[in-house]
Write a protein that holds these residues in place. Structure first.
Motif, PDB file in Angstrom:
ATOM      1  N   VAL A 181       0.869  -1.172   0.000  1.00  0.00           N
ATOM      2  CA  VAL A 181       0.000   0.000   0.000  1.00  0.00           C
ATOM      3  C   VAL A 181       0.904   1.219   0.000  1.00  0.00           C
ATOM      4  CG1 VAL A 181      -1.702   1.299   1.335  1.00  0.00           C
ATOM      5  CG2 VAL A 181      -1.842  -1.203   1.217  1.00  0.00           C
ATOM      6  N   GLN A 182       0.576   2.162  -0.864  1.00  0.00           N
ATOM      7  CA  GLN A 182       1.397   3.367  -0.953  1.00  0.00           C
ATOM      8  C   GLN A 182       0.503   4.572  -1.198  1.00  0.00           C
ATOM      9  OE1 GLN A 182       4.805   2.991  -3.480  1.00  0.00           O
ATOM     10  NE2 GLN A 182       4.996   5.191  -3.722  1.00  0.00           N
TER      11      GLN A 182
ATOM     12  N   SER B 299       7.898  -1.235   2.535  1.00  0.00           N
ATOM     13  CA  SER B 299       6.655  -0.633   2.053  1.00  0.00           C
ATOM     14  C   SER B 299       6.065   0.262   3.135  1.00  0.00           C
ATOM     15  CB  SER B 299       5.640  -1.721   1.702  1.00  0.00           C
ATOM     16  OG  SER B 299       6.140  -2.549   0.676  1.00  0.00           O
ATOM     17  N   GLN B 300       5.298   1.271   2.733  1.00  0.00           N
ATOM     18  CA  GLN B 300       4.608   2.118   3.708  1.00  0.00           C
ATOM     19  C   GLN B 300       3.652   1.267   4.544  1.00  0.00           C
ATOM     20  OE1 GLN B 300       2.936   4.924   0.881  1.00  0.00           O
ATOM     21  NE2 GLN B 300       4.052   6.588   1.872  1.00  0.00           N
ATOM     22  N   ALA B 301       2.997   0.335   3.874  1.00  0.00           N
ATOM     23  CA  ALA B 301       2.076  -0.573   4.558  1.00  0.00           C
ATOM     24  C   ALA B 301       1.916  -1.822   3.701  1.00  0.00           C
ATOM     25  CB  ALA B 301       0.725   0.086   4.785  1.00  0.00           C
ATOM     26  N   ILE B 302       1.471  -2.896   4.331  1.00  0.00           N
ATOM     27  CA  ILE B 302       1.190  -4.156   3.642  1.00  0.00           C
ATOM     28  C   ILE B 302      -0.214  -4.593   4.024  1.00  0.00           C
ATOM     29  CG2 ILE B 302       1.749  -6.629   3.527  1.00  0.00           C
ATOM     30  CD1 ILE B 302       3.779  -5.029   2.018  1.00  0.00           C
ATOM     31  N   ARG B 303      -0.990  -4.956   3.008  1.00  0.00           N
ATOM     32  CA  ARG B 303      -2.323  -5.501   3.242  1.00  0.00           C
ATOM     33  C   ARG B 303      -2.288  -7.001   3.003  1.00  0.00           C
ATOM     34  NH1 ARG B 303      -8.197  -3.545   0.968  1.00  0.00           N
ATOM     35  NH2 ARG B 303      -9.352  -5.300   1.838  1.00  0.00           N
ATOM     36  N   VAL B 304      -2.811  -7.743   3.973  1.00  0.00           N
ATOM     37  CA  VAL B 304      -2.962  -9.189   3.858  1.00  0.00           C
ATOM     38  C   VAL B 304      -4.398  -9.495   4.265  1.00  0.00           C
ATOM     39  CG1 VAL B 304      -2.189 -11.456   4.633  1.00  0.00           C
ATOM     40  CG2 VAL B 304      -0.535  -9.582   4.454  1.00  0.00           C
ATOM     41  N   GLY B 305      -5.214  -9.912   3.303  1.00  0.00           N
ATOM     42  CA  GLY B 305      -6.623 -10.152   3.599  1.00  0.00           C
ATOM     43  C   GLY B 305      -7.268  -8.868   4.082  1.00  0.00           C
ATOM     44  N   ASN B 306      -7.903  -8.933   5.255  1.00  0.00           N
ATOM     45  CA  ASN B 306      -8.554  -7.734   5.790  1.00  0.00           C
ATOM     46  C   ASN B 306      -7.730  -7.068   6.898  1.00  0.00           C
ATOM     47  OD1 ASN B 306      -9.023  -9.718   7.702  1.00  0.00           O
ATOM     48  ND2 ASN B 306     -11.083  -9.009   8.181  1.00  0.00           N
ATOM     49  N   LEU B 307      -6.421  -7.319   6.886  1.00  0.00           N
ATOM     50  CA  LEU B 307      -5.522  -6.673   7.845  1.00  0.00           C
ATOM     51  C   LEU B 307      -4.544  -5.755   7.111  1.00  0.00           C
ATOM     52  CD1 LEU B 307      -4.617  -9.606  10.245  1.00  0.00           C
ATOM     53  CD2 LEU B 307      -6.168  -7.698  10.698  1.00  0.00           C
TER      54      LEU B 307
ATOM     55  N   GLN C 239       5.717   4.936  11.466  1.00  0.00           N
ATOM     56  CA  GLN C 239       5.624   6.298  10.930  1.00  0.00           C
ATOM     57  C   GLN C 239       6.334   7.258  11.875  1.00  0.00           C
ATOM     58  OE1 GLN C 239       4.082   7.230   7.821  1.00  0.00           O
ATOM     59  NE2 GLN C 239       4.485   5.037   7.747  1.00  0.00           N
ATOM     60  N   VAL C 240       7.243   8.024  11.307  1.00  0.00           N
ATOM     61  CA  VAL C 240       7.914   9.082  12.057  1.00  0.00           C
ATOM     62  C   VAL C 240       7.306  10.411  11.607  1.00  0.00           C
ATOM     63  CG1 VAL C 240      10.031   7.793  12.517  1.00  0.00           C
ATOM     64  CG2 VAL C 240       9.845   9.137  10.421  1.00  0.00           C
ATOM     65  N   PRO C 241       7.573  11.503  12.324  1.00  0.00           N
ATOM     66  CA  PRO C 241       6.908  12.774  12.043  1.00  0.00           C
ATOM     67  C   PRO C 241       7.464  13.535  10.849  1.00  0.00           C
ATOM     68  CG  PRO C 241       8.380  13.038  13.889  1.00  0.00           C
ATOM     69  CD  PRO C 241       8.389  11.578  13.543  1.00  0.00           C
ATOM     70  N   ILE C 242       7.519  12.880   9.715  1.00  0.00           N
ATOM     71  CA  ILE C 242       7.991  13.525   8.498  1.00  0.00           C
ATOM     72  C   ILE C 242       6.795  14.096   7.745  1.00  0.00           C
ATOM     73  CG2 ILE C 242       9.049  13.142   6.235  1.00  0.00           C
ATOM     74  CD1 ILE C 242      10.801  11.002   7.554  1.00  0.00           C
TER      75      ILE C 242
ATOM     76  N   ASN D  86      -3.572   9.119   6.899  1.00  0.00           N
ATOM     77  CA  ASN D  86      -3.495   9.135   5.433  1.00  0.00           C
ATOM     78  C   ASN D  86      -3.214   7.749   4.866  1.00  0.00           C
ATOM     79  OD1 ASN D  86      -4.112  11.851   5.271  1.00  0.00           O
ATOM     80  ND2 ASN D  86      -1.977  12.495   5.322  1.00  0.00           N
ATOM     81  N   LEU D  87      -2.380   6.980   5.534  1.00  0.00           N
ATOM     82  CA  LEU D  87      -2.143   5.602   5.089  1.00  0.00           C
ATOM     83  C   LEU D  87      -3.419   4.766   5.207  1.00  0.00           C
ATOM     84  CD1 LEU D  87       1.363   4.612   6.479  1.00  0.00           C
ATOM     85  CD2 LEU D  87       0.608   4.499   4.109  1.00  0.00           C
ATOM     86  N   LEU D  88      -4.113   4.912   6.326  1.00  0.00           N
ATOM     87  CA  LEU D  88      -5.344   4.155   6.528  1.00  0.00           C
ATOM     88  C   LEU D  88      -6.400   4.555   5.510  1.00  0.00           C
ATOM     89  CD1 LEU D  88      -5.628   4.224  10.438  1.00  0.00           C
ATOM     90  CD2 LEU D  88      -4.567   2.469   8.993  1.00  0.00           C
ATOM     91  N   ALA D  89      -6.508   5.838   5.227  1.00  0.00           N
ATOM     92  CA  ALA D  89      -7.501   6.330   4.266  1.00  0.00           C
ATOM     93  C   ALA D  89      -7.277   5.731   2.881  1.00  0.00           C
ATOM     94  CB  ALA D  89      -7.473   7.852   4.197  1.00  0.00           C
TER      95      ALA D  89
END
Length: 129
Positions: free
Chosen positions: A6-7, A19-27, A33-36, A61-64
């Motif tokens: 996920v980016q 990666s900024q985030a990884i989605r596996v199924g519904n997780l 995240q640092v304060p950049i 923002n990542l979750l959105a």
């Protein structure tokens, strides 16, 4: 199950081979995240409250990007440069999770964080079906 990266340009770009985030199924698993500020690549402020707010904005923002909000977060891990910052971090944390069931949380003090940040937070989120 397949894993998907996920980016979003609304959160800081990865500063290494991750990666900024990884989605596996519904997780959804976010990288720490640092304060950049994603608009300029710089740390936001040098006080814990300012930095914590930016971290939560980045996480939101990542979750959105996956149709989620902080209300969907089930677990957080908070890394603090100084445990003495815990009360102020906790105040900002409560503001961002206000009105939700608080996620499970671990908080640890570390000797150093990327870009000399005071805080880093990673999350595990349940994506609504």
């Amino acid at each position: 199950m397949e894993k998907k990266a996920v980016q979003t340009d609304k959160a800081p770009a990865a500063i290494g081979p991750y990666s900024q985030a990884i989605r596996v199924g519904n997780l959804l698993f976010t990288s720490g995240q640092v304060p950049i500020d994603p608009t300029n690549g710089e740390i936001t402020g040098w006080e814990i409250k300012e930095q914590a707010r930016q971290v939560f904005i980045n996480i939101q923002n990542l979750l959105a990007a996956q149709g989620c909000t902080l209300a969907n977060v089930v677990k957080t891990t908070v890394f603090l440069r100084h445990m003495s910052d815990f009360p102020e971090m906790n105040e900002i944390y409560a503001e961002f999770f206000s009105g939700t069931i608080y996620p499970a949380r671990s908080t640890v003090e570390v000797s150093r964080l990327p870009k000399d940040a005071l805080i880093e937070i990673e999350t595990i989120t349940l994506i609504p079906e």
